[in-house]
Design an enzyme around this catalytic site. Structure first.
Site, PDB file in Angstrom:
ATOM      1  N   HIS A  26      48.483  29.263  35.026  1.00 57.92           N
ATOM      2  CA  HIS A  26      47.520  30.341  34.788  1.00 57.92           C
ATOM      3  C   HIS A  26      47.293  31.111  36.076  1.00 57.92           C
ATOM      4  O   HIS A  26      47.545  30.619  37.192  1.00 57.92           O
ATOM      5  CB  HIS A  26      46.188  29.776  34.276  1.00 57.92           C
ATOM      6  N   CYS A  27      46.840  32.371  35.919  1.00 60.22           N
ATOM      7  CA  CYS A  27      46.432  33.162  37.084  1.00 60.22           C
ATOM      8  C   CYS A  27      44.925  33.380  36.959  1.00 60.22           C
ATOM      9  O   CYS A  27      44.228  32.559  36.359  1.00 60.22           O
ATOM     10  CB  CYS A  27      47.204  34.479  37.149  1.00 60.22           C
ATOM     11  N   VAL A  28      44.404  34.467  37.473  1.00 54.61           N
ATOM     12  CA  VAL A  28      42.955  34.675  37.478  1.00 54.61           C
ATOM     13  C   VAL A  28      42.401  34.889  36.073  1.00 54.61           C
ATOM     14  O   VAL A  28      41.300  34.449  35.748  1.00 54.61           O
ATOM     15  CB  VAL A  28      42.594  35.886  38.369  1.00 54.61           C
ATOM     16  N   THR A  29      43.177  35.545  35.212  1.00 53.66           N
ATOM     17  CA  THR A  29      42.659  35.890  33.883  1.00 53.66           C
ATOM     18  C   THR A  29      43.548  35.456  32.727  1.00 53.66           C
ATOM     19  O   THR A  29      43.140  35.554  31.581  1.00 53.66           O
ATOM     20  CB  THR A  29      42.466  37.416  33.772  1.00 53.66           C
ATOM     21  N   ARG A  30      44.794  34.982  33.011  1.00 52.15           N
ATOM     22  CA  ARG A  30      45.754  34.775  31.926  1.00 52.15           C
ATOM     23  C   ARG A  30      46.375  33.377  31.940  1.00 52.15           C
ATOM     24  O   ARG A  30      46.643  32.824  33.006  1.00 52.15           O
ATOM     25  CB  ARG A  30      46.885  35.802  32.032  1.00 52.15           C
TER      26      ARG A  30
END
Length: 470
Positions: A26-30
Site C-alpha cells: 500500500h501507499c498513502v491512500t491506495r
C-alpha cells in the site's frame, strides 16, 4: 465484526478471492495488488464497498483508493488472505513480469522522472513569479514591473537563479534518478550528469550559433576530433549514458576483487562512459532529440488545430495508461531546444477539464458519497492532481471522463491555434498560468474558461438526460 475488516473481506471477494491475489502493498491512500487474473474483478461489487473511493489498473498493478484508512485495511488484507507483507518495490517487481516491452519502457521513464517532479514543479512556480516581475505589459504598458520599480530587479534576479537551477543542472538530477533506477551507484549518476554540463564545455544553447560561425571547439585524441560541447537541458544523452554507466559498473563489481573496487570500479566506469558519451552517445542522442523536437514543433506549427485536438483529447487517457510520463521528457527537450513548450499548457487545461467534469457530478448524482468525493477531487484536480477525480468519479461513470476529454480538446485547439507556450513545467491546474509566457495569458485564460465551463455543462446535460431515459 469491525466495519473495516468486513469491508476488506468484501474487497477480497470483489477482486476474485484471496487465491487471485499474488502480492499486495500500500501507499498513502491506495492498496496496490498484483492479481493473477484482473478479468475476475467485479468492479460493481467493489464500488459498492463503503471504504472504496475508486479503483484502476496501471503498470501491472490493480490499485484500490481507500484514503486515510489504507494502513488498517492493508493489515486486515494480510490477515484475511494469509499473504506476507510486501514492499512497493517487491510489488512493482512482480507487476513488471506482466508488462510488455513498451509498458516496461514507459514504466522505466516514469520511475526516473516522477522523483524529479518536486524540483521541476517548484522551479516552474518560481519561474512563474519571475515572469510576473519581468514580463512586459502585465502591470504597465510596454514595460515590466522591474523597469518601473528597479528596486525589484535584484529580487527578480535571485528568484530567477533559484528557479533556473533545476533546469541548468537537469542532467545531474536525471543522472542520479536514472542510475538509481537501473541499479547503479547514485553518486556516480550525479557525477556523470554534472560531467556532461561541465563549465569547460561549450554551452549547448550556444551550439547552433557556433556551428554557423565555425567556432565549435574540439578535442583531438588518438586521431579523433571530439566536439567539446555540453548537454545542458538535454534528456536523452544523460539517460543513455546513465544506462551504460550502470552496466559497466555492475559488470566490474562482479569481476574486480572487493579490496580493489574503490580504486578501480568508479574511475574505470566513469572514464569509459565519459569517452563514449562525448564520442558516440552524446552526438547521436543529441541529434535524435533535435529531430524529435523538430517533429513536434512541425506538427504544432503547421497543423496546430489537429495537434491540439489530438493531444488535448487524449492526454487524460494517457494518464490512465501511464504514458503521460514519456511526454515530460519531451516537454523538457522542447524547453531546452526552443525556449518553451506548447505541450504542457494543454496538460494544465486537461487537468482542469477533468476537475470540472467531476464537479458536475456533485449536482448530477444523488449519492451523498459521490457528492462528497466530487467536491474534494475537483479541488485536487484544479490544483494539478487528477487521480481522485479521474479514478474516483469520472472513469467510474464514464461519461464525465468523455466530457472532460471534449472540453480539454476544445480548449487545446484554442490555445494551440495561437501558439501558446510555457516557459517551464509548473502546477498543472488553475495555478498553471504562472508558467505560461505572459504575452499568452489572455488566450490561455480563454482556454481555461472553456476547460472550466464546457465539461461542467456537458456532464450536467448528459447526466440529467441519462436520468430521464432511465
Amino acid at each position: 465484526m469491525d466495519a473495516m475488516k468486513h469491508s476488506v473481506e468484501r474487497i477480497v471477494q470483489a477482486v476474485g478471492g484471496k487465491d487471485n491475489i499474488v502480492t499486495a502493498s500500500h501507499c498513502v491512500t491506495r492498496l496496490r495488488l498484483v492479481l493473477k487474473d484482473e478479468g475476475k474483478v467485479d468492479k460493481n461489487a467493489l464500488e459498492r464497498v463503503d471504504v472504496v473511493k475508486g479503483s484502476f489498473s496501471a503498470n501491472g498493478q490493480f490499485q484500490i483508493v481507500i484514503g486515510s484508512g489504507v494502513e488498517k485495511a492493508y493489515g486486515y488484507l494480510l490477515e484475511i488472505t494469509g499473504l506476507q507483507h510486501a514492499t512497493k518495490e517487491e510489488v512493482k517487481s512482480e507487476a513488471e513480469k506482466k508488462l510488455n516491452p513498451l509498458q516496461r519502457l514507459i514504466k522505466i521513464l516514469g520511475d526516473i522522472f516522477i522523483p524529479l517532479l518536486p524540483a521541476i514543479v517548484s522551479a516552474g512556480l518560481l519561474m512563474g513569479i519571475n515572469n510576473i516581475l519581468t514580463g512586459k505589459g502585465i502591470f504597465y504598458p510596454n514595460q515590466a514591473l522591474i523597469d518601473v520599480h528597479p528596486e525589484w530587479k535584484d529580487l527578480a534576479g535571485i528568484i530567477n537563479l533559484i528557479a533556473n537551477t533545476a533546469f541548468v543542472f537537469l542532467p545531474g538530477l536525471i543522472g542520479w534518478s536514472a542510475v538509481k533506477r537501473f541499479g547503479g551507484s547514485e553518486l556516480l549518476g550525479i557525477v556523470l550528469g554534472l560531467m556532461l554540463i561541465h563549465p569547460d564545455l561549450m554551452n549547448a544553447w550556444s551550439y547552433a550559433e557556433a556551428v554557423s560561425k565555425g567556432t565549435v571547439p574540439y578535442w583531438h585524441v588518438f586521431g579523433l576530433s571530439i566536439q567539446k560541447i555540453g548537454y545542458q537541458g538535454q534528456v536523452l544523452p544523460v539517460l543513455v549514458s546513465a544506462f551504460v554507466l550502470t552496466k559497466i559498473e555492475l559488470y566490474l563489481r562482479k569481476r574486480v576483487p572487493e579490496g580493489f573496487q574503490l580504486l578501480l570500479v568508479a574511475p574505470i566506469a566513469l572514464l569509459v562512459t565519459g569517452f563514449l558519451s562525448f564520442i558516440v552517445i552524446g552526438p547521436v542522442t543529441f541529434a535524435i532529440g533535435k529531430e524529435i523536437t523538430s517533429a513536434f514543433v512541425w506538427v504544432f506549427h503547421q497543423l496546430p488545430l489537429i495537434g491540439g485536438l489530438i493531444y488535448g483529447a487524449f492526454y487524460a487517457p494517457l494518464v490512465v495508461t501511464g504514458m503521460h510520463h514519456t511526454f515530460l521528457a519531451v516537454d523538457l527537450q522542447l524547453i531546452a531546444n526552443t525556449g518553451g513548450t506548447f505541450l504542457w499548457p494543454i496538460l494544465a487545461l486537461s487537468n482542469i477539464s477533468q476537475g470540472s467534469a467531476a464537479l458536475a457530478m456533485m449536482f448530477v448524482s444523488k449519492d451523498e458519497k459521490v457528492k462528497g468525493m466530487s467536491l474534494v477531487s475537483t479541488i485536487s484536480a484544479y490544483l494539478g492532481i487528477t487521480e481522485p477525480a479521474m479514478f474516483g468519479i469520472n472513469i467510474r461513470y464514464r461519461y464525465p471522463f468523455y466530457c472532460g476529454m471534449i472540453g480539454s480538446a476544445i480548449a487545446a485547439v484554442v490555445i494551440t491555434s495561437q501558439h501558446v507556450k510555457a516557459s517551464s513545467i509548473g502546477v498543472g491546474g488553475l495555478p498553471g498560468f504562472l508558467s505560461i509566457f505572459p504575452q499568452y495569458w489572455g488566450v490561455f485564460f480563454v482556454g481555461m474558461a472553456i476547460a472550466l465551463v464546457v465539461p461542467f455543462v456537458l456532464t450536467t446535460v448528459w447526466g440529467k438526460s441519462k436520468k430521464k431515459s432511465a
